[in-house]
Design a protein around this motif. Structure first.
Motif, PDB file in Angstrom:
ATOM      1  N   THR A  93       0.840  -1.194   0.000  1.00 25.90           N
ATOM      2  CA  THR A  93       0.000   0.000   0.000  1.00 25.90           C
ATOM      3  C   THR A  93       0.876   1.244   0.000  1.00 25.90           C
ATOM      4  N   SER A  94       0.303   2.338  -0.460  1.00 29.20           N
ATOM      5  CA  SER A  94       1.036   3.597  -0.499  1.00 29.20           C
ATOM      6  C   SER A  94       1.511   4.011   0.895  1.00 29.20           C
ATOM      7  N   ALA A  95       0.632   3.868   1.880  1.00 25.26           N
ATOM      8  CA  ALA A  95       0.977   4.263   3.249  1.00 25.26           C
ATOM      9  C   ALA A  95       2.143   3.452   3.787  1.00 25.26           C
ATOM     10  N   SER A  96       2.135   2.154   3.535  1.00 33.22           N
ATOM     11  CA  SER A  96       3.211   1.293   4.038  1.00 33.22           C
ATOM     12  C   SER A  96       4.521   1.542   3.307  1.00 33.22           C
ATOM     13  N   ARG A  97       4.452   1.742   1.995  1.00 30.35           N
ATOM     14  CA  ARG A  97       5.678   2.020   1.238  1.00 30.35           C
ATOM     15  C   ARG A  97       6.316   3.339   1.686  1.00 30.35           C
ATOM     16  N   PHE A  98       5.496   4.319   2.051  1.00 29.48           N
ATOM     17  CA  PHE A  98       6.020   5.597   2.533  1.00 29.48           C
ATOM     18  C   PHE A  98       6.804   5.386   3.829  1.00 29.48           C
ATOM     19  N   ILE A  99       6.215   4.660   4.767  1.00 31.47           N
ATOM     20  CA  ILE A  99       6.883   4.418   6.053  1.00 31.47           C
ATOM     21  C   ILE A  99       8.151   3.601   5.853  1.00 31.47           C
ATOM     22  N   ARG A 100       8.065   2.543   5.070  1.00 33.60           N
ATOM     23  CA  ARG A 100       9.215   1.665   4.872  1.00 33.60           C
ATOM     24  C   ARG A 100      10.373   2.408   4.207  1.00 33.60           C
ATOM     25  N   THR A 101      10.062   3.188   3.193  1.00 36.96           N
ATOM     26  CA  THR A 101      11.106   3.922   2.483  1.00 36.96           C
ATOM     27  C   THR A 101      11.727   4.998   3.363  1.00 36.96           C
ATOM     28  N   THR A 102      10.916   5.685   4.135  1.00 38.40           N
ATOM     29  CA  THR A 102      11.432   6.727   5.019  1.00 38.40           C
ATOM     30  C   THR A 102      12.390   6.148   6.061  1.00 38.40           C
ATOM     31  N   PHE A 103      12.012   5.020   6.638  1.00 44.01           N
ATOM     32  CA  PHE A 103      12.867   4.358   7.629  1.00 44.01           C
ATOM     33  C   PHE A 103      14.182   3.898   7.004  1.00 44.01           C
ATOM     34  N   LEU A 104      14.100   3.227   5.866  1.00 47.78           N
ATOM     35  CA  LEU A 104      15.308   2.690   5.236  1.00 47.78           C
ATOM     36  C   LEU A 104      16.215   3.798   4.720  1.00 47.78           C
ATOM     37  N   LYS A 105      15.630   4.844   4.174  1.00 50.21           N
ATOM     38  CA  LYS A 105      16.449   5.977   3.719  1.00 50.21           C
ATOM     39  C   LYS A 105      17.195   6.608   4.896  1.00 50.21           C
ATOM     40  N   GLN A 106      16.502   6.782   6.003  1.00 47.14           N
ATOM     41  CA  GLN A 106      17.096   7.451   7.160  1.00 47.14           C
ATOM     42  C   GLN A 106      18.325   6.711   7.682  1.00 47.14           C
ATOM     43  N   TYR A 107      18.245   5.382   7.733  1.00 52.40           N
ATOM     44  CA  TYR A 107      19.288   4.612   8.416  1.00 52.40           C
ATOM     45  C   TYR A 107      20.220   3.867   7.466  1.00 52.40           C
ATOM     46  N   SER A 108      20.001   3.972   6.160  1.00 54.98           N
ATOM     47  CA  SER A 108      20.912   3.333   5.213  1.00 54.98           C
ATOM     48  C   SER A 108      22.268   4.021   5.218  1.00 54.98           C
ATOM     49  N   ASP A 109      23.261   3.305   4.754  1.00 51.48           N
ATOM     50  CA  ASP A 109      24.617   3.841   4.652  1.00 51.48           C
ATOM     51  C   ASP A 109      24.658   4.987   3.641  1.00 51.48           C
ATOM     52  N   HIS A 110      25.174   6.137   4.062  1.00 54.17           N
ATOM     53  CA  HIS A 110      25.277   7.315   3.194  1.00 54.17           C
ATOM     54  C   HIS A 110      26.744   7.617   2.849  1.00 54.17           C
ATOM     55  N   SER A 111      27.561   6.578   2.751  1.00 57.09           N
ATOM     56  CA  SER A 111      28.986   6.757   2.494  1.00 57.09           C
ATOM     57  C   SER A 111      29.237   7.574   1.233  1.00 57.09           C
ATOM     58  N   ALA A 112      30.387   8.256   1.227  1.00 58.16           N
ATOM     59  CA  ALA A 112      30.757   9.118   0.108  1.00 58.16           C
ATOM     60  C   ALA A 112      30.984   8.301  -1.156  1.00 58.16           C
ATOM     61  N   GLY A 113      30.773   8.970  -2.289  1.00 60.03           N
ATOM     62  CA  GLY A 113      31.053   8.354  -3.577  1.00 60.03           C
ATOM     63  C   GLY A 113      29.791   8.009  -4.340  1.00 60.03           C
ATOM     64  N   VAL A 114      29.839   8.213  -5.650  1.00 54.32           N
ATOM     65  CA  VAL A 114      28.679   7.946  -6.505  1.00 54.32           C
ATOM     66  C   VAL A 114      28.280   6.478  -6.445  1.00 54.32           C
ATOM     67  N   LYS A 115      29.271   5.586  -6.544  1.00 58.30           N
ATOM     68  CA  LYS A 115      28.970   4.152  -6.537  1.00 58.30           C
ATOM     69  C   LYS A 115      28.264   3.746  -5.254  1.00 58.30           C
ATOM     70  N   ASN A 116      28.732   4.243  -4.126  1.00 58.16           N
ATOM     71  CA  ASN A 116      28.089   3.919  -2.853  1.00 58.16           C
ATOM     72  C   ASN A 116      26.679   4.493  -2.786  1.00 58.16           C
ATOM     73  N   GLY A 117      26.509   5.698  -3.323  1.00 60.18           N
ATOM     74  CA  GLY A 117      25.187   6.312  -3.308  1.00 60.18           C
ATOM     75  C   GLY A 117      24.195   5.548  -4.156  1.00 60.18           C
ATOM     76  N   VAL A 118      24.584   5.187  -5.360  1.00 60.73           N
ATOM     77  CA  VAL A 118      23.696   4.423  -6.247  1.00 60.73           C
ATOM     78  C   VAL A 118      23.345   3.089  -5.613  1.00 60.73           C
ATOM     79  N   ASN A 119      24.335   2.436  -5.028  1.00 56.89           N
ATOM     80  CA  ASN A 119      24.117   1.146  -4.386  1.00 56.89           C
ATOM     81  C   ASN A 119      23.123   1.258  -3.231  1.00 56.89           C
ATOM     82  N   ALA A 120      23.292   2.287  -2.394  1.00 60.93           N
ATOM     83  CA  ALA A 120      22.397   2.474  -1.254  1.00 60.93           C
ATOM     84  C   ALA A 120      20.967   2.737  -1.713  1.00 60.93           C
TER      85      ALA A 120
END
Length: 316
Positions: free
Chosen positions: A223-250
């Motif tokens: 559902t839209s509501a669940s995808r919003f929550i899941r994406t927000t959580f994963l974006k917040q805590y995913s690895d944000h290491s420097a570099g284009v390759k790391n960013g695309v991978n994350a």
């Protein structure tokens, strides 16, 4: 239905990414549109010309229509379905640029350099109810915008009028309205990347079954509501290491969490809704990374100086 997010690495490489989830076969391709290209709107008599060259995911249907893309200034936009909430004008408006909802992406990519400029100028448009020749329906959309400066916003047009929001979490899905999703986020303050400590009930002390308890309650449906929550959580805590390759991978790993395989989501009309493609746009290095449903590799198309000097359309 779709999911979109903006993302930044530690060295300030900024991305806008999305899944394109739909039941109708869109057959999207990456297309380069040059500067000074004239579009004809689905609204009869309306034309507009590009100031900036851009690359977008779209299709030629008696004229190019785009779902998302980025331009030479590092400005990007993606349209997402906004069923039962989008409400557009029934008549043309004098003094405005009268366009259909599916014209918004090409107009913005051809004429806007930053999110701040989009916020100032979207009111120049009067979005009119118009039947789309490909989908044979009026397409209800809302839009997420992002730029190379790290700004993100949302435009929605409802019965209450057009409203632009600063997107503080950098995530967008589908209906209900954006503010509803933001308020719903308050119901998930328990989510965290670390495990919860054991608790005592009377004389009994709980023992964890294993790691991952911090994400207990993270919704996993489509559902839209669940995808919003899941994406927000994963974006917040995913690895944000420097570099284009790391960013695309994350970003790709976050998108994978909302990827819809064929057969697991069937609409009320008995058709299969699935993720037709994933798109990741690097707004600082001007690259589009595209992954079709039938492929597991990212195809990169770069908006180079040489391409920007080209006066003709290219389809990749």
């Amino acid at each position: 239905m779709c999911t979109a997010l903006s993302f930044a690495t530690e060295d300030d490489t900024h991305f806008l990414a999305r899944t394109m989830d739909f039941s109708f076969e869109l057959e999207a391709q990456l297309i380069y549109i040059p500067r000074e290209y004239e579009f004809s709107s689905l609204v009869a008599g309306t034309k507009y010309t590009t100031k900036y060259g851009f690359i977008g995911a779209g299709r030629d249907v008696d004229g190019y229509i785009f779902a998302d893309g980025f331009n030479e200034k590092g400005f990007s936009i993606a349209s997402l379905y906004f069923e039962k909430n989008a409400k557009y004008s029934t008549n043309n408006k004098e003094g405005a640029l009268n366009v259909a909802s599916t014209d918004m992406v090409s107009w913005a990519l051809g004429n806007i350099a930053t999110v701040a400029e989009f916020e100032k100028r979207y009111s120049e448009l009067n979005v009119v109810e118009k039947i789309n020749p490909l989908l044979q329906t009026q397409v209800p959309l809302h839009w997420i915008v992002a730029d190379s400066l790290g700004k993100t916003g949302v435009l929605e047009i409802t019965a209450q009028g057009a409203k632009f929001y600063q997107n503080e979490v950098g995530v967008m899905t589908n209906s209900p309205e954006f503010l509803w999703h933001m308020n719903n986020l308050n119901h998930y303050v328990n989510l965290q990347p670390t495990d919860f400590t054991s608790k005592k009930y009377g004389d009994y002390e709980t023992v964890s079954d294993g790691p991952g308890s911090g994400a207990l309650g993270l919704p996993g449906d489509y559902t839209s509501a669940s995808r919003f929550i899941r994406t927000t959580f994963l974006k917040q805590y995913s690895d944000h290491s420097a570099g284009v390759k790391n960013g695309v991978n994350a970003v790709l790993h976050v998108l994978n969490s909302v990827d819809i395989p064929k057969g697991v989501k069937i609409t009320s009309k008995n058709v299969v809704d699935y993720t037709q493609y994933k798109g990741i746009m690097d707004l600082n290095n001007l690259s589009y990374y595209f992954m079709a449903y039938t492929d597991t590799k990212l195809a990169e198309v770069k908006l180079t100086k040489q391409l920007l000097e080209q006066a003709t359309i290219s389809i990749f």
